[in-house]
Scaffold this active site. Structure first.
Site, mmCIF file in Angstrom:
data_model
loop_
_atom_site.group_PDB
_atom_site.id
_atom_site.type_symbol
_atom_site.label_atom_id
_atom_site.label_comp_id
_atom_site.label_asym_id
_atom_site.label_seq_id
_atom_site.Cartn_x
_atom_site.Cartn_y
_atom_site.Cartn_z
ATOM 1 N N HIS A 34 -1.304 -0.046 -9.817
ATOM 2 C CA HIS A 34 -1.867 -0.987 -8.838
ATOM 3 C C HIS A 34 -2.423 -2.229 -9.551
ATOM 4 O O HIS A 34 -3.611 -2.533 -9.486
ATOM 5 C CB HIS A 34 -2.960 -0.317 -8.008
ATOM 6 N N GLU A 43 -4.109 7.360 -5.434
ATOM 7 C CA GLU A 43 -4.028 6.640 -6.704
ATOM 8 C C GLU A 43 -5.163 7.096 -7.613
ATOM 9 O O GLU A 43 -6.326 6.975 -7.230
ATOM 10 C CB GLU A 43 -4.126 5.125 -6.478
ATOM 11 N N ARG A 65 0.856 -1.182 0.000
ATOM 12 C CA ARG A 65 0.000 0.000 0.000
ATOM 13 C C ARG A 65 0.896 1.236 0.000
ATOM 14 O O ARG A 65 1.965 1.245 0.606
ATOM 15 C CB ARG A 65 -0.920 0.031 1.243
#
Length: 271
Positions: free
Chosen positions: A237, A218, A189
């Site tokens: 991601h 993000e 993370r």
């Protein structure tokens, strides 16, 4: 829940009095208030094991891409301004290098299995030490203190859950402990790292490079300094982003939902 949506807060829970279970995709549960959900009698499940192999594959891809400067190399190879390839344009070796894994859960261990094939020396730091058989299988050496791992590693991989204890686990002090030739890789993370400290370390050559599948937020704002640094690779991601794994994640979530509705034991329930 997919990509942490919808947001599960008290307002939502009050509007859904018959809610029995929240099935969340992926491993991380930092976006969920487990105490709040429990107070409403709502169970929680995730999909921890089906994501491990693909996320480990991505970790290796980021390490290789960063060490061999693949993004820079591609840009050089296709640039209309390129007239020759410089002989002194060099990357760093992965084979035989030292990999430090912070968080030796199922993903971290699978990365170690892959790194063994690259003849890497593997160090790891974890809340709980793996048993001797598991360590021996991948040749991993346990570092009780994270500082020892940071000081020795050529590549540092972050593969931990985001918790109050791991929030900004890697900051200015930790980055300064690393080798100036080291690369940090984050597949966990974004908030596991102090992003401002990382930018400063990269700009001042405290460490060599970073390869990130996660950031905060993000996506990053388009003017963020991380997007302007040549010694950074950022992916959107995508640790679990393969067709097979996403299908398995959805199947796991459905099984958990069905069990929760029928009052049966919930697979992969988060307690």
């Amino acid at each position: 829940m997919w990509y942490h949506k919808p947001v599960v807060n008290e307002e939502l829970l009050q509007s859904l009095p018959n809610l029995k279970i929240v099935a969340s995709s992926g491993v991380g549960i930092d976006h969920l208030d487990l105490k709040l959900l429990s107070s409403y009698g709502v169970k929680v499940s995730n999909t921890p094991f089906v994501v491990s192999s693909d996320t480990a594959d991505l970790a290796m891809a980021l390490m290789l891409a960063s060490s061999r400067r693949l993004v820079e190399g591609y840009q050089m190879a296709v640039s209309p301004d390129t007239e020759y390839f410089p002989a002194d344009w060099l990357g760093a070796e992965v084979t035989g290098a030292t990999l430090g894994i912070v968080g030796m859960g199922s993903i971290g261990y699978k990365v170690a299995e892959r790194a063994k094939a690259f003849e890497m020396k593997i160090l790891y730091h974890n809340r709980n030490r793996r048993n001797k058989e598991e360590e021996s299988a991948v040749g991993a050496i346990y570092c009780k203190k994270i500082d020892h791992l940071l000081q020795q590693s050529d590549f540092v991989l972050l593969s931990v859950n985001l918790t109050p204890e791991t929030h900004k686990l890697i900051g200015k002090r930790e980055l300064e402990l690393m080798k100036p030739t080291a690369t940090i890789i984050n597949i966990s993370r974004g908030l596991v790292m102090d992003q401002d400290a990382l930018v400063e370390a990269l700009q001042n050559k405290v460490i060599k490079a970073a390869a990130l599948d996660v950031t905060y937020p993000e996506p990053l704002p388009r003017d963020h300094p991380l997007l302007k640094l040549k010694n950074v690779i950022i992916t959107p991601h995508i640790g679990t982003a393969t067709k097979k794994t996403r299908l398995l994640m959805m199947e796991n979530m459905i099984k958990s939902i069905q069990a929760g509705l029928m009052g049966l034991p919930v697979p992969h329930e988060v307690l």
